[in-house]
Design a protein around this motif. Structure first.
Motif, PDB file in Angstrom:
ATOM      1  N   ALA A  17       0.831  -1.202   0.000  1.00 20.50           N
ATOM      2  CA  ALA A  17       0.000   0.000   0.000  1.00 20.50           C
ATOM      3  C   ALA A  17       0.866   1.252   0.000  1.00 20.50           C
ATOM      4  O   ALA A  17       0.608   2.210  -0.729  1.00 20.50           O
ATOM      5  N   ALA A  18       1.891   1.250   0.824  1.00 20.90           N
ATOM      6  CA  ALA A  18       2.743   2.428   0.934  1.00 20.90           C
ATOM      7  C   ALA A  18       3.516   2.696  -0.349  1.00 20.90           C
ATOM      8  O   ALA A  18       3.771   3.840  -0.695  1.00 20.90           O
ATOM      9  N   LEU A  19       3.858   1.633  -1.050  1.00 24.48           N
ATOM     10  CA  LEU A  19       4.679   1.796  -2.237  1.00 24.48           C
ATOM     11  C   LEU A  19       3.874   2.068  -3.495  1.00 24.48           C
ATOM     12  O   LEU A  19       4.345   2.733  -4.413  1.00 24.48           O
ATOM     13  N   THR A  20       2.676   1.522  -3.591  1.00 19.66           N
ATOM     14  CA  THR A  20       1.977   1.563  -4.868  1.00 19.66           C
ATOM     15  C   THR A  20       0.569   2.134  -4.808  1.00 19.66           C
ATOM     16  O   THR A  20      -0.060   2.300  -5.836  1.00 19.66           O
ATOM     17  N   GLY A  21       0.046   2.388  -3.657  1.00 22.25           N
ATOM     18  CA  GLY A  21      -1.306   2.923  -3.584  1.00 22.25           C
ATOM     19  C   GLY A  21      -2.117   2.208  -2.533  1.00 22.25           C
ATOM     20  O   GLY A  21      -1.718   1.185  -2.004  1.00 22.25           O
ATOM     21  N   LEU A  49      -3.368   1.560  -7.536  1.00 22.50           N
ATOM     22  CA  LEU A  49      -2.819   0.214  -7.474  1.00 22.50           C
ATOM     23  C   LEU A  49      -3.182  -0.581  -8.720  1.00 22.50           C
ATOM     24  O   LEU A  49      -2.346  -1.288  -9.292  1.00 22.50           O
ATOM     25  N   LEU A  50      -4.432  -0.454  -9.170  1.00 26.45           N
ATOM     26  CA  LEU A  50      -4.877  -1.193 -10.351  1.00 26.45           C
ATOM     27  C   LEU A  50      -4.165  -0.731 -11.615  1.00 26.45           C
ATOM     28  O   LEU A  50      -3.943  -1.521 -12.537  1.00 26.45           O
ATOM     29  N   GLU A  51      -3.801   0.540 -11.657  1.00 25.54           N
ATOM     30  CA  GLU A  51      -3.094   1.061 -12.832  1.00 25.54           C
ATOM     31  C   GLU A  51      -1.720   0.425 -12.996  1.00 25.54           C
ATOM     32  O   GLU A  51      -1.161   0.406 -14.095  1.00 25.54           O
ATOM     33  N   LEU A  52      -1.172  -0.111 -11.905  1.00 29.11           N
ATOM     34  CA  LEU A  52       0.138  -0.749 -11.954  1.00 29.11           C
ATOM     35  C   LEU A  52       0.066  -2.240 -12.274  1.00 29.11           C
ATOM     36  O   LEU A  52       1.093  -2.913 -12.339  1.00 29.11           O
ATOM     37  N   SER A  53      -1.155  -2.746 -12.466  1.00 31.97           N
ATOM     38  CA  SER A  53      -1.337  -4.167 -12.738  1.00 31.97           C
ATOM     39  C   SER A  53      -0.682  -4.556 -14.061  1.00 31.97           C
ATOM     40  O   SER A  53      -0.816  -3.869 -15.081  1.00 31.97           O
ATOM     41  N   GLY A  54       0.024  -5.689 -14.040  1.00 33.57           N
ATOM     42  CA  GLY A  54       0.716  -6.168 -15.236  1.00 33.57           C
ATOM     43  C   GLY A  54      -0.154  -7.067 -16.083  1.00 33.57           C
ATOM     44  O   GLY A  54      -1.366  -7.184 -15.867  1.00 33.57           O
ATOM     45  N   PRO A  55       0.446  -7.748 -17.062  1.00 35.06           N
ATOM     46  CA  PRO A  55      -0.296  -8.647 -17.956  1.00 35.06           C
ATOM     47  C   PRO A  55      -1.016  -9.740 -17.181  1.00 35.06           C
ATOM     48  O   PRO A  55      -0.565 -10.187 -16.128  1.00 35.06           O
ATOM     49  N   ASP A  61       0.266  -9.230 -11.988  1.00 33.93           N
ATOM     50  CA  ASP A  61      -1.162  -9.135 -12.314  1.00 33.93           C
ATOM     51  C   ASP A  61      -1.960  -8.876 -11.040  1.00 33.93           C
ATOM     52  O   ASP A  61      -2.595  -9.769 -10.487  1.00 33.93           O
ATOM     53  N   ILE A  62      -1.912  -7.637 -10.578  1.00 29.92           N
ATOM     54  CA  ILE A  62      -2.609  -7.256  -9.344  1.00 29.92           C
ATOM     55  C   ILE A  62      -4.115  -7.413  -9.501  1.00 29.92           C
ATOM     56  O   ILE A  62      -4.808  -7.915  -8.611  1.00 29.92           O
ATOM     57  N   ALA A  63      -4.650  -6.988 -10.646  1.00 31.65           N
ATOM     58  CA  ALA A  63      -6.092  -7.085 -10.877  1.00 31.65           C
ATOM     59  C   ALA A  63      -6.574  -8.532 -10.814  1.00 31.65           C
ATOM     60  O   ALA A  63      -7.718  -8.808 -10.424  1.00 31.65           O
ATOM     61  N   GLY A  64      -5.684  -9.474 -11.178  1.00 29.66           N
ATOM     62  CA  GLY A  64      -6.057 -10.878 -11.150  1.00 29.66           C
ATOM     63  C   GLY A  64      -6.358 -11.407  -9.772  1.00 29.66           C
ATOM     64  O   GLY A  64      -7.033 -12.435  -9.613  1.00 29.66           O
ATOM     65  N   LEU A  65      -5.883 -10.709  -8.744  1.00 32.32           N
ATOM     66  CA  LEU A  65      -6.169 -11.128  -7.377  1.00 32.32           C
ATOM     67  C   LEU A  65      -7.629 -10.903  -6.997  1.00 32.32           C
ATOM     68  O   LEU A  65      -8.084 -11.400  -5.965  1.00 32.32           O
ATOM     69  N   GLY A  94     -14.193   6.429  -6.778  1.00 31.94           N
ATOM     70  CA  GLY A  94     -12.792   6.706  -7.070  1.00 31.94           C
ATOM     71  C   GLY A  94     -12.151   5.707  -8.011  1.00 31.94           C
ATOM     72  O   GLY A  94     -10.929   5.598  -8.068  1.00 31.94           O
ATOM     73  N   ALA A  95     -12.974   4.963  -8.759  1.00 30.31           N
ATOM     74  CA  ALA A  95     -12.494   3.954  -9.711  1.00 30.31           C
ATOM     75  C   ALA A  95     -11.757   2.812  -9.020  1.00 30.31           C
ATOM     76  O   ALA A  95     -10.969   2.094  -9.649  1.00 30.31           O
ATOM     77  N   ALA A  96     -11.982   2.646  -7.721  1.00 23.17           N
ATOM     78  CA  ALA A  96     -11.417   1.505  -6.999  1.00 23.17           C
ATOM     79  C   ALA A  96     -12.296   0.277  -7.235  1.00 23.17           C
ATOM     80  O   ALA A  96     -13.433   0.389  -7.707  1.00 23.17           O
ATOM     81  N   LYS A  97     -11.775  -0.899  -6.924  1.00 22.31           N
ATOM     82  CA  LYS A  97     -12.551  -2.127  -7.038  1.00 22.31           C
ATOM     83  C   LYS A  97     -12.534  -2.866  -5.713  1.00 22.31           C
ATOM     84  O   LYS A  97     -11.513  -2.914  -5.025  1.00 22.31           O
ATOM     85  N   GLN A  98     -13.691  -3.444  -5.373  1.00 25.34           N
ATOM     86  CA  GLN A  98     -13.793  -4.209  -4.132  1.00 25.34           C
ATOM     87  C   GLN A  98     -14.384  -5.585  -4.418  1.00 25.34           C
ATOM     88  O   GLN A  98     -15.416  -5.706  -5.069  1.00 25.34           O
ATOM     89  N   ALA A  99     -13.704  -6.595  -3.923  1.00 25.08           N
ATOM     90  CA  ALA A  99     -14.192  -7.969  -4.040  1.00 25.08           C
ATOM     91  C   ALA A  99     -14.617  -8.458  -2.661  1.00 25.08           C
ATOM     92  O   ALA A  99     -13.920  -8.226  -1.671  1.00 25.08           O
ATOM     93  N   VAL A 100     -15.757  -9.131  -2.600  1.00 26.75           N
ATOM     94  CA  VAL A 100     -16.249  -9.712  -1.358  1.00 26.75           C
ATOM     95  C   VAL A 100     -16.424 -11.209  -1.578  1.00 26.75           C
ATOM     96  O   VAL A 100     -17.272 -11.629  -2.374  1.00 26.75           O
ATOM     97  N   ALA A 101     -15.600 -11.993  -0.908  1.00 27.74           N
ATOM     98  CA  ALA A 101     -15.662 -13.448  -1.022  1.00 27.74           C
ATOM     99  C   ALA A 101     -16.111 -14.036   0.304  1.00 27.74           C
ATOM    100  O   ALA A 101     -15.616 -13.645   1.365  1.00 27.74           O
ATOM    101  N   VAL A 102     -17.053 -14.976   0.249  1.00 28.89           N
ATOM    102  CA  VAL A 102     -17.542 -15.649   1.452  1.00 28.89           C
ATOM    103  C   VAL A 102     -17.241 -17.139   1.316  1.00 28.89           C
ATOM    104  O   VAL A 102     -17.636 -17.776   0.334  1.00 28.89           O
ATOM    105  N   TYR A 103     -16.507 -17.646   2.291  1.00 29.04           N
ATOM    106  CA  TYR A 103     -16.144 -19.059   2.311  1.00 29.04           C
ATOM    107  C   TYR A 103     -16.800 -19.724   3.519  1.00 29.04           C
ATOM    108  O   TYR A 103     -17.064 -19.084   4.533  1.00 29.04           O
ATOM    109  N   LYS A 104     -17.016 -21.028   3.401  1.00 21.14           N
ATOM    110  CA  LYS A 104     -17.468 -21.809   4.558  1.00 21.14           C
ATOM    111  C   LYS A 104     -16.582 -23.033   4.687  1.00 21.14           C
ATOM    112  O   LYS A 104     -16.209 -23.655   3.688  1.00 21.14           O
TER     113      LYS A 104
END
Length: 338
Positions: A17-21, A49-55, A61-65, A94-104
């Motif tokens: 976060a400190a280095l890339t957003g 952070l997403l703007e720095l995502s690679g292929p 591939d940050i977006a792939g996470l 702010g063009a951010a993305k949020q993922a919500v995953a629920v596991y059991k």
């Protein structure tokens, strides 16, 4: 991918976060009455952070996470019997993305998660925790009663702690970085502080009923059902009431990833009494707190009673005198609020 995301979810989150957003990771582990658990992970990546995502598929591939495929693969790393039950990803302000995953997971004892205990000396190699259930058959002077269950969130193997440093009068502390290096880091602090805006890193454990802990808990008078094992945000304050990340000495340790540092320890040690400071269990640090243990106590549900206590004899020790009697759910069990 699963190994990479587990490291980024805690150990590298602050640095990344400190280095890339900005990023936010909010994890909620809830113990269910049937012995299983529901794990909810909210992961938010900023536009920067997403703007720095690679292929796609690359190590950058940050977006792939944030994909469902990654979440499905991650379920396997969380333990035997774990499955992804829901997933949602959306673009937010702010063009951010949020993922919500629920596991059991069927049995919380099978759950494995990335360690929130960043202050151990061997964290880089020893950063996975398990959820250990310990039914108490006999009351103990440490504060538990017969018939309770103790849950510990502990490392797969014991962590290597730094030696405690208790300087005697006239003794000098161990040498640190050179003055030139320290000044260079101080000059970088404003940049890091800007990057940490909207930062959040949180791990919460919740039970089906009221809990107590050996290491502290906020709002203890309200018989809470949850405790934050870690909660660090850019909104937190230091012990003086000013912004945690704007404290120059704290930021000096953060930039160096010196999480066992004395300054951080000093400002978070009263977290259970001061709700404005971060929750950070710096077990393993030279100035770690003295606690009687790391257990979380609660009454057994019907499932846990049948699993651990039914047909057994409990010893309710009082003032050193033994008082054995058969385990009774009416006496020790949790009665559902439904």
């Amino acid at each position: 991918m699963t190994n990479r995301i587990s490291i980024q979810l805690v150990a590298g989150a602050l640095c990344l976060a400190a280095l890339t957003g900005c990023m936010q990771i909010d994890t909620h582990v809830k113990l269910n009455e049937d012995g299983g658990a529901t794990i909810t992970e909210k992961v938010r990546f900023s536009r920067k952070l997403l703007e720095l995502s690679g292929p796609v598929g690359s190590d950058t591939d940050i977006a792939g996470l944030l994909t469902k495929e990654t979440a499905q693969a991650r379920a396997k790393s969380l333990g035997k019997g774990c499955a992804l039950v829901s997933y949602d990803v959306a673009e937010i302000e702010g063009a951010a993305k949020q993922a919500v995953a629920v596991y059991k997971i069927e049995d919380i004892a099978e759950l494995r998660y990335v360690s929130p205990y960043l202050a151990y000396a061997d964290y880089e190699k020893n950063h996975t925790v398990k959820f250990v259930l310990d039914p108490k058959m006999k009351s103990g002077w440490e504060g538990w009663s017969a018939g309770e269950i103790a849950l510990r969130i502990e490392l797969l193997k014991p962590g290597v702690a730094y030696p405690r440093i208790d300087l005697k009068p006239g003794e000098r502390p161990p040498p640190g970085p050179s003055p030139k290096s320290v000044q260079l880091l101080r000059d970088m602090e404003p940049m890091f502080q800007d990057m940490l805006k909207d930062f959040k890193l949180k791990l919460r454990f919740e039970c089906y009923g009221a809990i107590r802990t050996q290491f502290g808990i906020r709002e203890a008078s309200t018989t809470p059902k949850y405790v934050d094992i870690m909660s660090v945000t850019d909104k937190d304050l230091d012990k003086y009431g000013t912004s945690f990340f704007e404290n120059e000495e704290i930021m000096l340790e953060v930039i160096q990833r010196a999480f066992p540092g004395d300054t951080i320890a000093e400002h978070v040690k009263e977290w259970n009494k001061n709700t404005t400071v971060p929750v950070f269990q710096n077990w393993g640090a030279p100035k770690r707190p003295w606690t009687s243990g790391s257990s979380i106590f609660f009454r057994p549900s019907q499932h846990f009673f049948k699993t651990f206590f039914e047909g057994k004899t409990l010893d309710f020790v009082n003032r050193g005198e033994s008082h054995p009697r058969p385990a009774s759910f009416d006496e020790i069990g949790y009665k559902s609020e439904k």
